[in-house]
Design an enzyme around this catalytic site. Structure first.
Site, short mmCIF file in Angstrom:
data_model
loop_
_atom_site.label_atom_id
_atom_site.label_comp_id
_atom_site.label_asym_id
_atom_site.label_seq_id
_atom_site.Cartn_x
_atom_site.Cartn_y
_atom_site.Cartn_z
CE1 TYR A 5 -3.47 -2.70 0.93
CE2 TYR A 5 -4.62 -0.59 0.99
CZ TYR A 5 -4.64 -1.97 0.90
OH TYR A 5 -5.85 -2.61 0.80
CE LYS A 23 2.06 -17.71 -1.59
NZ LYS A 23 1.21 -18.92 -1.68
CG ASP A 64 -1.84 -20.21 -0.38
OD1 ASP A 64 -1.39 -20.14 0.78
OD2 ASP A 64 -1.24 -20.81 -1.29
CG ASP A 117 -8.18 -4.63 1.58
OD1 ASP A 117 -9.15 -4.10 2.13
OD2 ASP A 117 -8.03 -4.68 0.34
CG ASP A 157 -13.72 -6.99 2.08
OD1 ASP A 157 -13.45 -6.23 3.04
OD2 ASP A 157 -14.14 -6.58 0.98
C1 IPM Z 1 -10.58 -0.98 3.59
C2 IPM Z 1 -10.73 -0.45 2.20
C3 IPM Z 1 -9.53 0.44 1.87
C4 IPM Z 1 -8.28 -0.40 2.00
C5 IPM Z 1 -9.62 1.14 0.51
C6 IPM Z 1 -10.85 1.99 0.41
C7 IPM Z 1 -8.38 1.93 0.21
O1 IPM Z 1 -10.87 -1.49 1.30
O2 IPM Z 1 -10.50 -0.17 4.54
O3 IPM Z 1 -10.56 -2.20 3.74
O4 IPM Z 1 -7.91 -1.10 1.05
O5 IPM Z 1 -7.65 -0.38 3.06
MG MG Z 2 -11.04 -3.40 2.19
#
Ligand code: IPM
Ligand code: MG
Length: 357
Positions: A141, A190, A222, A246, A250
């Site tokens: 990042y 990884k 993975d 990240d 999710d």
């Molecule tokens: C998160 C989001 C952000 C990230 C984006 C919006 C830059 O996906 O907070 O998870 O990747 O950190």
């Molecule tokens: Mg995210």
């Protein structure tokens, strides 16, 4: 006594409509709190031609915590000036400005919602909450990036970089969190391929010697993605780097039912906190009163606990959310047969009705 002030940055997409509702809840439980609004993301661009204006920076520097909504525009508009590099210039700049190195994302399982999990109920036995600890200031990042053309071929580069101190910070946080929970940390990397991951693993092993009561397991990313789906009950605290965190957060958010329920808290070394839903600005449902406000509400409860030590108020909000779910109210993302579908506003009305202080 000076009352706490909170910088409220609602941002783009569903951010403002969700924030408006969640502030009703915050003001109800803590009427003494001052909330000060600032512009960020595409919402700031229209007036300031930048995504993180000086006014907003000064506002934050004067406040005791930041309550953040979401930023970013529709994918198809990514090249328009208002949205170009919006996330990098706003939320990533903000994380860097405040030096928010640690991000906490809890995926919490609610018994009222057991049936909406995409995972079979049997596999969820023993799951109550999985905490993802994500490093937030390093990795691919924030390393050098460039895009260029060489001999007619377009090339792009992103560099992943970590130093051991950045990793040790997350490791200490992970072991401390595990001490209060199930004494188990899964560190995800990884290390079979990446140098940054080899350093990650080595640093976790070193820091672990200071926490002999905690079991440390290493897992490749993975495999972790697969294990989260096959056997989520094995996880309690997962600690990982920025990019993997990240993605895995999710994935983990879907286990209890929806990304719309996952809050997050980010801290710097002084303990200053920014609180935001883990999900994005959801342009597809913006302005439709469809967004699930739970992630933002639960981000408020994290703020009340971590920044202001207001446990009673945080518990009251959380219990009211649980009551609302038990009464059968659902936003569309967690809708089930025979339940009552409500919008962002009505869900919040119900939560407000259920709050007992
Ligand atoms: C998160 C989001 C952000 C990230 C984006 C919006 C830059 O996906 O907070 O998870 O990747 O950190
Ligand atoms: Mg995210």
């Amino acid at each position: 006594m000076k009352h706490p002030s909170i910088a409220v940055l609602a941002g783009d997409g569903i951010g403002p409509e969700v924030m408006a509702q969640v502030l009703r809840v915050l003001h109800h439980v803590c009427p003494q709190f001052n909330t000060k609004h600032g512009l960020v993301g595409g919402a700031a661009f229209t007036t300031h031609q930048c995504h993180f204006p000086q006014d907003t920076q000064s506002l934050i520097d004067d406040c005791d915590a930041v309550l953040f909504g979401s930023v970013g525009g529709p994918i198809d508009s990514a090249d328009e000036p208002q949205w170009k590099n919006c996330e990098i210039n706003s939320i990533l700049a903000l994380r860097n400005h405040l030096k928010l190195a640690i991000n906490i994302r809890p995926a919490k399982f609610y018994s009222a919602l057991r049936d909406i999990s995409p995972i079979k109920n049997k596999r969820l036995e023993g799951c109550d909450e999985i905490i993802i600890l994500r490093e937030l200031l390093g990795d691919i990042y924030f390393g050098e990036k460039q895009a260029y053309t060489e001999e007619g071929i377009m090339i792009a580069e992103d560099t992943a970089r970590y130093d051991e101190n950045q990793i040790a910070l997350v490791a200490h946080q992970a072991f401390k969190t595990a001490t209060r929970r199930k004494q188990h940390v899964v560190s995800v990397d990884k290390a079979n391929v990446l140098e940054t991951s080899k350093l990650w693993r080595k640093t976790f092993q070193q820091v672990a010697t200071g926490y002999p009561a905690i079991k440390l397991t290493h897992m490749l990313v993975d495999n972790c993605a697969m294990q989260l789906i096959l056997n989520p009950a094995q996880f309690d605290v997962i600690a990982t780097s920025n990019l993997f965190g990240d993605i895995l957060s999710d994935a983990a958010s879907a286990l209890p039912g929806s990304l719309g329920m996952m809050p997050s808290a980010s801290f710097n070394q002084q303990g200053f906190g920014l609180y935001e839903p883990s999900g994005g600005s959801a342009p597809d449902i913006t302005g439709l009163d469809k967004a699930n406000p739970m992630a933002q509400m639960l981000s408020v409860t994290m703020m009340l606990r971590h920044s202001f030590n207001k446990t009673k108020e945080a518990d009251a909000i959380e219990q009211a959310i649980i009551k609302t779910l038990e009464k059968g109210f659902r936003t569309v993302d967690i809708m089930q047969q025979d339940k009552t579908e409500v919008g962002t506003i009505q869900f919040t009305d119900e939560v407000l009705r259920q709050i007992k202080l």
